[in-house]
Structure formats: C-alpha cells, structure tokens
Design an enzyme around this catalytic site. Structure first.
Site, PDB file in Angstrom:
ATOM      1  CG  MET A  29      -1.910  -1.190   1.146  1.00  0.00           C
ATOM      2  SD  MET A  29      -3.462  -0.912   2.014  1.00  0.00           S
ATOM      3  CE  MET A  29      -2.894  -0.715   3.679  1.00  0.00           C
ATOM      4  CG  HIS A  33       8.348   0.227   6.210  1.00  0.00           C
ATOM      5  ND1 HIS A  33       8.674  -1.112   6.296  1.00  0.00           N
ATOM      6  CD2 HIS A  33       7.000   0.293   6.380  1.00  0.00           C
ATOM      7  CE1 HIS A  33       7.602  -1.828   6.536  1.00  0.00           C
ATOM      8  NE2 HIS A  33       6.553  -0.998   6.577  1.00  0.00           N
ATOM      9  N   GLY A  35      11.047  -2.826   5.688  1.00  0.00           N
ATOM     10  CA  GLY A  35      10.322  -4.102   5.647  1.00  0.00           C
ATOM     11  C   GLY A  35       9.907  -4.436   4.214  1.00  0.00           C
ATOM     12  CG  HIS A  36       7.013  -2.010   2.216  1.00  0.00           C
ATOM     13  ND1 HIS A  36       6.904  -0.890   3.002  1.00  0.00           N
ATOM     14  CD2 HIS A  36       5.774  -2.580   2.204  1.00  0.00           C
ATOM     15  CE1 HIS A  36       5.644  -0.769   3.442  1.00  0.00           C
ATOM     16  NE2 HIS A  36       4.951  -1.788   2.976  1.00  0.00           N
ATOM     17  CD  GLN A  60      -5.994  -3.897   2.390  1.00  0.00           C
ATOM     18  OE1 GLN A  60      -5.849  -4.361   1.260  1.00  0.00           O
ATOM     19  NE2 GLN A  60      -5.037  -3.973   3.307  1.00  0.00           N
ATOM     20  N   GLY A 154       4.979 -10.372   3.751  1.00  0.00           N
ATOM     21  CA  GLY A 154       5.700 -10.269   5.016  1.00  0.00           C
ATOM     22  C   GLY A 154       5.034 -11.083   6.113  1.00  0.00           C
ATOM     23  CE  LYS A 156       3.384  -4.688  11.059  1.00  0.00           C
ATOM     24  NZ  LYS A 156       2.379  -4.356  10.043  1.00  0.00           N
ATOM     25  CB  SER A 192       3.643  -0.711  10.862  1.00  0.00           C
ATOM     26  OG  SER A 192       2.366  -0.236  10.469  1.00  0.00           O
ATOM     27  CB  SER A 193       2.604   2.620   6.576  1.00  0.00           C
ATOM     28  OG  SER A 193       3.333   1.885   5.622  1.00  0.00           O
TER      29      SER A 193
END
Ligand code: AMP
Length: 295
Positions: A29, A33, A35-36, A60, A154, A156, A192-193
């Site tokens: 989305m 960061h 993680g992506h 969502q 992920g 996560k 996380s964003s």
C-alpha cells in the site's frame, strides 16, 4: 531498469513481454520502509522482473478506519526503490504499478468479493469485519494483472499470508508464495506505515506489544508447551487487565502456525499473535516458535 505504470492497459502491454515464471509480485500500500525492501530484494534475487504494486485498497478498510489518512507518498517510494536497488537495476527490471484510480483495479460496476472462510473470522478478522475479503479480492485482482508466478509477503501480516495461501490452494492458482521475516526498528517495534501516527509517548507504550510476545516466546523456548501454559495465561491476563484509556488489546493468541487452529498434539510450531490499539492506532505483531509437545 525501472518503470512506473499507472493503468491496467500499460501493465497488460508490459507483462506480455515478461516470463511469468521469472516474474515476482510484491503487493504493497506504499509509504515504503525497510520491511517492504526485504520483500523487493528477495524478488529481485529470484526473478528477472519484479512488479511492485502501490495501491491503498479501499475494500480492506472498515468505515471508521484510516483509509483517508493512510500516508500516500508515491514520489518518495519510487526514489527509495531506485536508491536501494541501484546495483540490482543494472541486471533486473522493476515495474512499479501505482494505479491512477480505483477503476484500474475494480472496473466500473465491479461487484465480486473473494471470501475465504473460517480463517478470516478469527484474530484481526474478528476485530475488522470484512477486512480479509478486501485483501483477498485485491490480491486476486493483482495476481491476475501481474501474471507473475511468484509473490512475496511479510510475516508481519501472518494471518494475511495464511488467508492468501488458502485462496491460492482453493482456487488452484499457479502462484508460489515466499514469506519474509518481520523487519523491526531498533527498539523492537515491527516496522509499519502506521507507526508514524504514534507520538513519542504512544510509541513507548506500543513497545508492550513486542515485549509481551517476546516474553511468551522466551517461556516457550525454555519450557515445554504444557509447562509454559499457566505462565503464558498469566502474562496474557496481566496484559489485558492493564487497559488504559489510551491502550486496549484486541487479542493475544497462540495458535498452530500451519493451520491457525488451536494447538494440538501434532502441532510442531506455534505462532504467538498480538494486536492492540494505542490512541486509535492499531498495531499487530507475531512470533513463530517451534515446540515439541510432551503429552
Ligand atoms: P502494506 O504496505 O502494509 O500493505 O504491506 C505490504 C507488504 O509488506 C505485506 O506483505 C506486509 O506483510 C509486508 N510488510 C509490512 N511491514 C513489514 C515488516 N515490518 N516486515 C516485513 N514485511 C512487512
């Protein structure tokens, strides 16, 4: 080479030239960061072409959730990808697909929902009704648009990967999923964003999430499942009674990591999952632990 595309037609034309078996899809989305970046990095390692989608999927989000304020940062996302993968881009292709409007994903009159069954009713599904229907519907559309045979998600969003795997299995889709570990900030909070919604004080409070999961993990690693059980329940009870006006737990649960069912005698690894809200910001986290059941 890096290309940014904004319409389904542009993407269709582009994917005609790609080999699906050597193409990876990384759905996001945006507001990217590190993680992506681990997902994109793995896809670049395994594929000639990587399609990164950046789409804040309205389906969502619940009516009172953060769809409107969700950070949209396309220009800096593109810059971050270019900068991070300068070397890889000499021999690999990255296609960023950032639909210019929702109709690129959901054509006018779109009225279909892809809905997985019982796994979507527990954990985050219980707190966010309809959320996973939105996830599986968009991911199905993205699978179809990207035509990639490889997709990267992920850990996560553990339940999300589990639900998507169920969809792939049930609909017999020719897609192999790779799940990448959780990327964390130095203080242990999963990236996380949504972390940017937190004030310094909120963030300090948020650390209760990784710390609680860590203490359950430590118990499970030093003791058998049965011996840990009472202590784990005590940790969970203590946390739930800690409710403050700013902090509410949605859940802490320990389930079979393969099935997301209750732990049984054949369970070989468990997943400890937690979700809480701090000042309206909802955060999730999890840990996977191997266990050997000692009857
Ligand atoms: P999102 O943009 O939040 O929808 O996430 C897109 C993908 O990145 C999903 O597969 C997420 O699970 C993954 N992701 C998000 N945060 C992290 C993280 N901290 N570590 C690893 N993967 C992540």
């Amino acid at each position: 080479m890096i290309t940014t595309l904004h319409t389904k037609e542009e993407l269709d034309n582009y994917t005609k030239k790609l080999n699906p078996a050597q193409t990876g899809l990384v759905p996001t989305m945006g507001n990217l960061h590190p993680g992506h970046m681990t997902l994109i990095s793995k896809s670049l390692e395994n594929n000639i072409a990587t399609i990164v989608t950046i789409f804040v999927n309205p389906k969502q989000f619940g009516p009172n959730e953060d769809f409107d304020k969700y950070p949209r940062t396309l220009n800096s996302d593109v810059d971050l990808i270019k900068e991070t993968f300068k070397e890889e881009l000499k021999s690999r292709q990255i296609i960023i697909f950032a639909p210019k409007s929702n109709t690129e994903i959901y054509p006018s009159g779109f009225d279909t929902i892809i809905s997985v069954g019982k796994k979507t009713k527990i954990l985050c599904g219980a707190n966010r009704p309809g959320h996973f229907d939105g996830v599986t519907t968009v991911v199905y559309q993205l699978f179809k648009l990207a035509k990639a045979e490889n997709a990267y998600f992920g850990q996560k969003d553990f339940q999300q990967v589990n639900v998507i795997s169920q969809m792939i299995h049930d609909l017999d889709l020719n897609i192999k999923i790779t799940t990448l570990p959780i990327s964390r900030d130095q203080d242990g909070l999963a990236r996380s964003s949504r972390n940017q919604y937190l004030s310094t004080e909120d963030r300090n409070q948020a650390l209760i999430l990784p710390k609680t999961l860590q203490s359950i993990e430590d118990l499970l690693k030093s003791n058998s499942w049965l011996k840990s059980y009472i202590d784990i329940n005590k940790i969970i009870e203590d946390n739930f009674s800690l409710k403050t006006p700013h902090l509410t737990w949605d859940y802490i649960e320990i389930l079979d990591a393969k099935t997301l069912d209750q732990v049984v005698s054949t369970t070989s690894s468990v997943v400890i999952l937690g979700a809480l809200k701090i000042n309206g910001t909802r955060l999730i986290d999890n840990r996977i632990v191997d266990i050997s059941y000692d009857g």
